[in-house]
Design an enzyme around this catalytic site. Sequence first.
Site, mmCIF file in Angstrom:
data_model
loop_
_atom_site.group_PDB
_atom_site.id
_atom_site.type_symbol
_atom_site.label_atom_id
_atom_site.label_comp_id
_atom_site.label_asym_id
_atom_site.label_seq_id
_atom_site.Cartn_x
_atom_site.Cartn_y
_atom_site.Cartn_z
ATOM 1 N N ASP A 147 -16.335 8.619 -43.180
ATOM 2 C CA ASP A 147 -15.361 8.399 -42.106
ATOM 3 C C ASP A 147 -15.994 7.621 -40.943
ATOM 4 O O ASP A 147 -17.213 7.480 -40.861
ATOM 5 C CB ASP A 147 -14.849 9.766 -41.610
ATOM 6 N N GLU A 155 -15.904 2.066 -39.262
ATOM 7 C CA GLU A 155 -15.471 0.689 -38.908
ATOM 8 C C GLU A 155 -16.570 -0.065 -38.158
ATOM 9 O O GLU A 155 -16.610 -1.293 -38.322
ATOM 10 C CB GLU A 155 -14.184 0.750 -38.078
ATOM 11 N N ASP A 190 -5.410 7.505 -40.695
ATOM 12 C CA ASP A 190 -4.626 8.459 -39.903
ATOM 13 C C ASP A 190 -3.168 8.062 -39.766
ATOM 14 O O ASP A 190 -2.715 7.647 -38.698
ATOM 15 C CB ASP A 190 -5.256 8.620 -38.519
HETATM 16 O O1 MIG Z 1 -11.672 10.991 -34.734
HETATM 17 O O2 MIG Z 1 -13.016 14.002 -38.895
HETATM 18 O O3 MIG Z 1 -9.391 9.587 -40.462
HETATM 19 O O4 MIG Z 1 -9.118 12.051 -41.713
HETATM 20 O O5 MIG Z 1 -9.744 14.352 -40.246
HETATM 21 C C1 MIG Z 1 -11.061 11.479 -35.881
HETATM 22 C C2 MIG Z 1 -11.821 14.145 -38.213
HETATM 23 C C3 MIG Z 1 -12.061 11.574 -37.001
HETATM 24 C C4 MIG Z 1 -10.605 10.610 -38.676
HETATM 25 C C5 MIG Z 1 -10.199 10.675 -40.111
HETATM 26 C C6 MIG Z 1 -9.498 11.978 -40.366
HETATM 27 C C7 MIG Z 1 -10.414 13.124 -40.030
HETATM 28 C C8 MIG Z 1 -10.849 13.024 -38.571
HETATM 29 N N1 MIG Z 1 -11.476 11.726 -38.314
#
Ligand code: MIG
Length: 714
Positions: free
Chosen positions: A316, A319, A428
């Site tokens: 996650d 980017e 998201d």
């Molecule tokens: O700032 O890890 O897309 O699936 O639950 C949010 C917490 C960070 C973004 C991900 C989402 C995840 C969440 N993350």
Amino acid sequence: MKAFKLTENVKGYQFGNPVDTGIIQLEKEFGEYVLPFEVKKKDGHSFIAFPLTDADRVFGLGPNLGGINKRGRQYESYCTDDPIHHEDKTTLYGAHNFFILEDDDVATGFFIDFPSRIRYDVGFTDLDSFSIDIFGEDFGLYIIEGESMKEIVVNFHEIIGKPYMPPKWGLGFFQSRWGYETENDIMKVYRTFREKDIPLDGIYLDLDYMENFKDFSVSDDRFPNFREFAETLKEDGVRLIPIIDAGVKIEEGYDVYDEGIEGGHFVLDETGKPYVAAVWPGKVHFPDFLQEKTRKWFGDKYKFLTDLGIEGVWNDMNEPAIFYDKISLQEGIDAAIAAKGENLGVLPFFALRDKFQNIGNKNEYYQRFYHEIEGRKFTNEEVHNLYGYNMTVSASEGLKKHLGKRHVLISRASSIGMHRYSGIWTGDNSSWWSHLELNVKMLPSLNMSGFYYVGADTGGFGGNASGELLTRWMQLSIFTPLLRNHSAIGCAFQEPYSFGDKVTGYNRELIKARYMILPYLYSEMLKTHEDGGMMFIPLSFEFFGNEALIAEDQILFGEELMLAPVVRSNAKGRHVYLPEEMALIDFSREKVMMKIMKDGVQYLPYELDDLKFFLRRNRIMPYVMPSASVKDLDMTEIHIIGFVDTEASYTLYDDDGESYDYEEGGINRTKFSVRVLEDGDLDVRVESGHPVIRRVFFTIISGNEEILMKEVEV
Ligand code: MIG
């Protein structure tokens, strides 16, 4: 400009001195080829413009908002963490620069191999023009030809290499939520699924499992016996799938931080010091995944997880997402201090407010840290779209090395090329009906980019889902290879059992149906892996005419099915466009029902407790009986349903579901053939290459709506 050929169908044109993004997998044969249009340069940008006739349409561009036909909008390729996917957003987490421009006679594919920002204006500003603004002068441009839309996609896939193949359990149902904090929370979820007889193959672990948001750590308080816990669940077919974020917490004594500093693994700022940004752990450094040594180092860290029995991970914030950086936070604080005691007018107040309100993911952050590639120094912005991609390469190689069998891996940021290493979830989204519809439309373009292991947060990530929305979403998601119900901390619970008995019942049946068709989905994935091409196909790629172009909330699945999910609330059905006569399959009752529907636009009753889809003429598909987890799927008895008025066959691909043998001959194939004889009798045949298939039940609806049945021992 240098021109070259990659295959009979693909020519490439090299502008300037591009970095090797690693996306193209074939050797270049340089030659005298002429680019059939002009590329203009101005102020360090490159521009391409295609005139659009009224009939022209554009497909592709991967995970984006908008329709299947991308016309009428602007898009941007620049991996961005934007958690609210409003209609006016132009870029999400991926940067996929493959598209097809089609009119009624010709279609041509294009791929721009460029790792920074590209803007597409597809008949938005000027109805009659498709203009592309490439933020640089060094890039590769590929022109992909083919006899049909599907062939262009296959020809494109040939140059970018074969996709990631998950283990079979990766096609099971996954439950997830940001906010399952403890072993107890997870245990409760697991028990409830089993108690309520809802199949389950995995539970995702979000940030909550970590110690202070540190990658490759587990909180001892919240998960005191992590390893045993993971093993116990795994014995019952349920795997834990932890999250890993891109940023590494700055904390002396933390092994990942210490090793990163010592090994020179973090991206540097202008002064040569590791760049400081803030994400979930607070202040972090970012590993420089564009360096091979760093990919290897970070990849090896995943051993921490595999040693704990983990076989799947999600990457996650790659980017990479940045909540704030040191410089911008300081500017904000200074501005606030300077405003102290001032009688602020509205405009200075807005300026001050913006310093904090818009402090996340600022453009300038990506100009403040650097990468070195082949001796050349780049800002992150210049090679931005390679970051998440290479984090995932790192994870993939580490997991492959330390697990010794296939793993589940999904990444949020993506670029074409990453399809060889992982799947993606679409980020998201929200619990909005429009995002369910968007999910349908996004699936084909993800396949065009080479990504098959894809799925959205079913039920929606942000906001509160209703039982109705979740159920309607499930009616679509049971067909997506990645099937995960995920939601954000703070919103209403949305597990399949969170909406009372009725909705629990609907969802139980839907998830069971998923396991019934799982061998078919898996077979389609193996096939696509071998041959390229698409699993989710726009109607217009197969059928001619306006209706096929307009029906964007319907898609074909494989060669066999058409899906027409309900994407509106309070609907008891919907209008469906049938480009040809098809059999309506109702999979929701004890007994599968089939009925032939004439071509044209028809109203289809589709209740919340239904599962309906269409089977094309002279096509058959297999299914099995459901099980609690993939490991218990019983392949000894196969059911075949079909709509056959002459003959049809389906070849089921299967393998051991976990090893890499499928790459070299490990796939077994079973061919089921059906013929409807003149006297109305059914002739069936099974040529089995499968180790366990013993009995096959055929149920066929014939052209004159007779149901024909036959049973075969193998
Ligand atoms: O700032 O890890 O897309 O699936 O639950 C949010 C917490 C960070 C973004 C991900 C989402 C995840 C969440 N993350």
